[in-house]
Write a protein that holds these residues in place. Structure first.
Motif, short mmCIF file in Angstrom:
data_model
loop_
_atom_site.label_atom_id
_atom_site.label_comp_id
_atom_site.label_asym_id
_atom_site.label_seq_id
_atom_site.Cartn_x
_atom_site.Cartn_y
_atom_site.Cartn_z
N UNK A 95 42.17 26.17 33.16
CA UNK A 95 40.92 26.00 33.88
C UNK A 95 40.76 27.08 34.94
N UNK A 96 41.82 27.36 35.70
CA UNK A 96 41.77 28.39 36.73
C UNK A 96 41.56 29.77 36.11
N UNK A 97 42.23 30.03 34.99
CA UNK A 97 42.07 31.32 34.30
C UNK A 97 40.63 31.51 33.84
N UNK A 98 40.01 30.44 33.30
CA UNK A 98 38.62 30.55 32.85
C UNK A 98 37.69 30.80 34.02
N UNK A 99 37.96 30.15 35.17
CA UNK A 99 37.12 30.38 36.35
C UNK A 99 37.25 31.83 36.82
N UNK A 100 38.48 32.36 36.82
CA UNK A 100 38.69 33.75 37.22
C UNK A 100 37.98 34.71 36.28
N UNK A 101 38.05 34.44 34.96
CA UNK A 101 37.36 35.29 33.98
C UNK A 101 35.86 35.25 34.18
N UNK A 102 35.34 34.06 34.49
CA UNK A 102 33.91 33.92 34.71
C UNK A 102 33.46 34.72 35.93
N UNK A 103 34.25 34.66 37.01
CA UNK A 103 33.92 35.42 38.22
C UNK A 103 33.98 36.92 37.92
N UNK A 104 35.00 37.35 37.19
CA UNK A 104 35.12 38.78 36.85
C UNK A 104 33.94 39.23 35.99
N UNK A 105 33.51 38.38 35.07
CA UNK A 105 32.38 38.74 34.20
C UNK A 105 31.10 38.84 35.02
N UNK A 107 30.85 39.52 38.17
CA UNK A 107 30.95 40.73 39.01
C UNK A 107 30.67 41.98 38.18
N UNK A 108 31.20 42.02 36.93
CA UNK A 108 30.95 43.16 36.07
C UNK A 108 29.46 43.26 35.71
N UNK A 109 28.82 42.12 35.45
CA UNK A 109 27.38 42.12 35.15
C UNK A 109 26.58 42.58 36.36
N UNK A 110 27.01 42.12 37.54
CA UNK A 110 26.32 42.51 38.77
C UNK A 110 26.46 44.01 39.02
N UNK A 111 27.66 44.56 38.80
CA UNK A 111 27.90 45.99 38.97
C UNK A 111 27.09 46.81 37.97
N UNK A 112 26.95 46.29 36.77
CA UNK A 112 26.22 47.01 35.73
C UNK A 112 24.75 47.09 36.10
#
Length: 112
Positions: A95-105, A107-112
């Motif tokens: 669950x924590x790993x999925x939350x971290x991946x979602x935040x990273x995604x 952030x990547x979308x926001x940067x793009x």
């Protein structure tokens, strides 16, 4: 030894039998060959190609509101409690790993 009379022939091998032949366990080679033959049997039919994305994405259940009988991996726990603890720990880490991946995604979308 059986006599070569029709009654001694196994039902699956009897030419008079209307039963379909039994399917046997396939080796990877014969399994792939049968899949290719099935594709070539109907060339006009559309082929569904699965996507490369994992099918297990975001399928984990939400964590429970109240966790009863909280256990740890401490000494004195029963022999079965360790496996219960490991399973709940694994679910929480996923669950924590999925939350971290979602935040990273995000952030990547926001940067793009």
């Amino acid at each position: 030894m059986s006599e070569p009379i029709p009654e001694s022939i196994p039902t699956s091998q009897d030419p008079r039998s209307k039963r379909p032949l039994k399917r046997r366990a396939l080796t990877p080679v014969t399994q792939q060959a049968s899949q290719v033959e099935a594709l070539f049997a109907k060339p006009d039919r559309d082929i569904a190609i699965p996507s490369g994305a994992s099918t297990k994405k975001n399928i984990l259940q939400a964590p429970p509101e109240i966790v009863a009988n909280v256990q740890g991996s401490s000494a004195g726990a029963g022999s079965g409690e360790f496996h219960v603890y490991k399973a709940s720990r694994r679910r929480e880490y996923e669950r924590i790993k999925m939350m971290d991946e979602e935040v990273a995604k995000e952030k990547a979308d926001e940067d793009f």
